[in-house]
Design a protein around this motif. Structure first.
Motif, mmCIF file in Angstrom:
data_model
loop_
_atom_site.group_PDB
_atom_site.id
_atom_site.type_symbol
_atom_site.label_atom_id
_atom_site.label_comp_id
_atom_site.label_asym_id
_atom_site.label_seq_id
_atom_site.Cartn_x
_atom_site.Cartn_y
_atom_site.Cartn_z
ATOM 1 N N LEU A 26 -30.939 -26.555 32.539
ATOM 2 C CA LEU A 26 -29.581 -26.440 33.031
ATOM 3 C C LEU A 26 -29.323 -25.211 33.881
ATOM 4 C CD1 LEU A 26 -27.710 -27.382 29.743
ATOM 5 C CD2 LEU A 26 -28.605 -28.886 31.506
ATOM 6 N N ALA A 27 -30.059 -24.145 33.676
ATOM 7 C CA ALA A 27 -29.656 -22.878 34.280
ATOM 8 C C ALA A 27 -29.988 -22.820 35.759
ATOM 9 C CB ALA A 27 -30.339 -21.721 33.557
ATOM 10 N N ALA A 28 -29.117 -22.179 36.501
ATOM 11 C CA ALA A 28 -29.356 -21.902 37.911
ATOM 12 C C ALA A 28 -28.942 -20.461 38.142
ATOM 13 C CB ALA A 28 -28.549 -22.841 38.790
ATOM 14 N N CYS A 29 -29.756 -19.533 37.655
ATOM 15 C CA CYS A 29 -29.321 -18.145 37.557
ATOM 16 C C CYS A 29 -30.504 -17.217 37.761
ATOM 17 C CB CYS A 29 -28.722 -17.923 36.187
ATOM 18 S SG CYS A 29 -29.904 -18.399 34.931
ATOM 19 N N SER A 30 -30.259 -15.918 37.686
ATOM 20 C CA SER A 30 -31.327 -14.964 37.939
ATOM 21 C C SER A 30 -31.644 -14.068 36.763
ATOM 22 C CB SER A 30 -30.975 -14.100 39.158
ATOM 23 O OG SER A 30 -29.764 -13.427 38.917
ATOM 24 N N THR A 31 -30.886 -14.111 35.680
ATOM 25 C CA THR A 31 -31.196 -13.316 34.507
ATOM 26 C C THR A 31 -30.887 -14.116 33.265
ATOM 27 O OG1 THR A 31 -29.008 -12.347 34.213
ATOM 28 C CG2 THR A 31 -30.506 -11.219 35.754
ATOM 29 N N ASN A 38 -23.384 -18.478 31.049
ATOM 30 C CA ASN A 38 -22.906 -19.597 31.861
ATOM 31 C C ASN A 38 -23.408 -20.953 31.375
ATOM 32 O OD1 ASN A 38 -21.333 -18.636 34.442
ATOM 33 N ND2 ASN A 38 -22.959 -17.134 34.095
ATOM 34 N N LEU A 39 -24.067 -20.981 30.201
ATOM 35 C CA LEU A 39 -24.583 -22.250 29.708
ATOM 36 C C LEU A 39 -23.517 -23.330 29.545
ATOM 37 C CD1 LEU A 39 -27.428 -21.382 27.197
ATOM 38 C CD2 LEU A 39 -27.557 -22.921 29.154
ATOM 39 N N PRO A 40 -22.320 -23.029 29.032
ATOM 40 C CA PRO A 40 -21.330 -24.101 28.928
ATOM 41 C C PRO A 40 -21.035 -24.763 30.275
ATOM 42 C CG PRO A 40 -20.660 -22.240 27.580
ATOM 43 C CD PRO A 40 -21.842 -21.779 28.388
ATOM 44 N N GLU A 41 -20.912 -23.947 31.326
ATOM 45 C CA GLU A 41 -20.609 -24.511 32.643
ATOM 46 C C GLU A 41 -21.780 -25.322 33.180
ATOM 47 O OE1 GLU A 41 -18.150 -25.300 35.950
ATOM 48 O OE2 GLU A 41 -17.740 -24.541 33.935
ATOM 49 N N VAL A 61 -15.339 -31.874 26.303
ATOM 50 C CA VAL A 61 -16.726 -31.434 26.413
ATOM 51 C C VAL A 61 -16.795 -29.951 26.757
ATOM 52 C CG1 VAL A 61 -18.853 -31.669 27.762
ATOM 53 C CG2 VAL A 61 -17.654 -33.709 26.957
ATOM 54 N N ARG A 62 -15.978 -29.514 27.688
ATOM 55 C CA ARG A 62 -15.986 -28.088 28.035
ATOM 56 C C ARG A 62 -15.643 -27.229 26.815
ATOM 57 N NH1 ARG A 62 -16.226 -26.640 33.350
ATOM 58 N NH2 ARG A 62 -15.889 -28.259 34.943
ATOM 59 N N ASP A 63 -14.646 -27.659 26.053
ATOM 60 C CA ASP A 63 -14.246 -26.898 24.865
ATOM 61 C C ASP A 63 -15.358 -26.893 23.825
ATOM 62 O OD1 ASP A 63 -12.163 -25.524 23.227
ATOM 63 O OD2 ASP A 63 -12.417 -27.300 21.977
ATOM 64 N N GLU A 64 -15.975 -28.024 23.584
ATOM 65 C CA GLU A 64 -17.036 -28.112 22.587
ATOM 66 C C GLU A 64 -18.249 -27.281 22.997
ATOM 67 O OE1 GLU A 64 -16.922 -29.269 19.690
ATOM 68 O OE2 GLU A 64 -15.212 -30.637 19.652
ATOM 69 N N LEU A 65 -18.571 -27.270 24.276
ATOM 70 C CA LEU A 65 -19.710 -26.469 24.736
ATOM 71 C C LEU A 65 -19.425 -24.977 24.579
ATOM 72 C CD1 LEU A 65 -20.735 -28.474 27.929
ATOM 73 C CD2 LEU A 65 -22.096 -28.207 25.841
#
Length: 296
Positions: A26-31, A38-41, A61-65
């Motif tokens: 899922l991640a699209a990040c640098s650290t 940012n995992l929920p997003e 879903v956003r709330d549960e994440l």
């Protein structure tokens, strides 16, 4: 940094730790810290690509994440930090395949803990899905399968072994630093002798996809009560984590044992400086996670 490179970087970090939820996918990040926070997003958008949520589902879903991440930060991060400390203690010396497998078992236990905690919310979401969403899921599965076929099944054994070697080389050099020729040759031998077979992986994934679709359609057709749905999802999660006796379980165990042997054998060939590099990397991950815990 280009998005594709950022994704590759986060995938490397998550594979090494193995426990940042589904950050490798899922991640699209640098650290690590940015990935984790940012995992929920990222998770929402990944799941939405499979199910195409409606407005009410989106809010839920956003709330549960977000709640899942808060629970993970408080309850699981301390266990992951302890696991990283255990790995740091092993890194300066040789370790046995059994010790490698022990850490692997603990990593998988942490992944299962996340899945189990998410089961109630997952069951509620499953019961809310409509037929159009299940058709979207089928289409997404078909795309995933087509991509896998292109990447692996359409290659000759020699070519997919080369692809696997390059992936493992990249992963190990990200951790230890550059491997010398003898270490690279050992890695090539391990790949050549591996029981890994992309056709088996493809078959298992397709079976699970069909099981998932059948389960979701049963919920829809039978108007399954929430408690029964949760029990069914729990049984499914457990079956994936610990398959019943049979060829699938035997192949899974063979791959796991092989991975432990290969990890120990390669580490035995590493130099003092490479082990120092590995220890520093593990320590850096620990610092990141401790800071994440403090930010709760």
């Amino acid at each position: 940094m280009p998005l594709s490179r950022m994704r590759m970087r986060c995938a490397k970090l998550a594979r090494i730790i193995g426990v940042l939820l589904v950050a490798s996918a899922l991640a699209a990040c640098s650290t690590i810290k940015l990935a984790y926070n940012n995992l929920p997003e990222f998770s929402y958008w990944w799941l939405d690509g499979y199910l195409d949520f409606d407005g009410a589902q989106t809010l839920r879903v956003r709330d549960e994440l977000a709640q899942l991440l808060a629970w993970h930060r408080q309850n699981e991060l301390p266990k992951i930090v302890a696991l990283l400390q255990k790995a740091q203690a092993l890194a300066p010396g040789d370790f046995t395949p059994e010790q490698a497998c022990e850490i692997g078992d603990e990593v998988r236990a942490r992944m299962v803990a996340v899945a189990e905690h998410a089961e109630p919310a997952g069951a509620d979401l499953a019961l809310s899905l409509g037929e159009a969403q299940l058709q979207q899921l089928e289409r997404k599965y078909a795309k995933v399968n087509a991509d896998y076929r292109k990447d692996w099944l359409e290659r000759s054994p020699a070519r997919w072994q080369e692809k696997r070697y390059e992936l493992l080389l990249d992963r190990n050099e990200d951790f230890y630093g550059r491997l010398d020729p003898s270490q690279r040759e050992l890695l090539r031998q391990q790949v050549a002798q591996s029981v890994f077979d992309p056709r088996f992986i493809d078959s298992q994934r397709r079976t699970r996809q069909q099981e998932t679709l059948a389960l979701l359609r049963r919920f829809q057709a039978e108007k399954t009560p929430p408690a029964e749905a949760r029990a069914a999802i729990h049984a499914y999660v457990q079956r994936i984590a610990d398959p019943p006796p049979g060829p699938a379980r035997d192949r899974q165990q063979a791959l796991l044992q092989e991975g432990c042997r290969n990890m120990a054998a390669l580490h035995e060939r590493t130099s003092a400086s490479q082990r120092e590099q590995a220890t520093r990397r593990l320590k850096a991950y620990e610092r990141d996670l401790v800071e994440l815990m403090a930010a709760s």
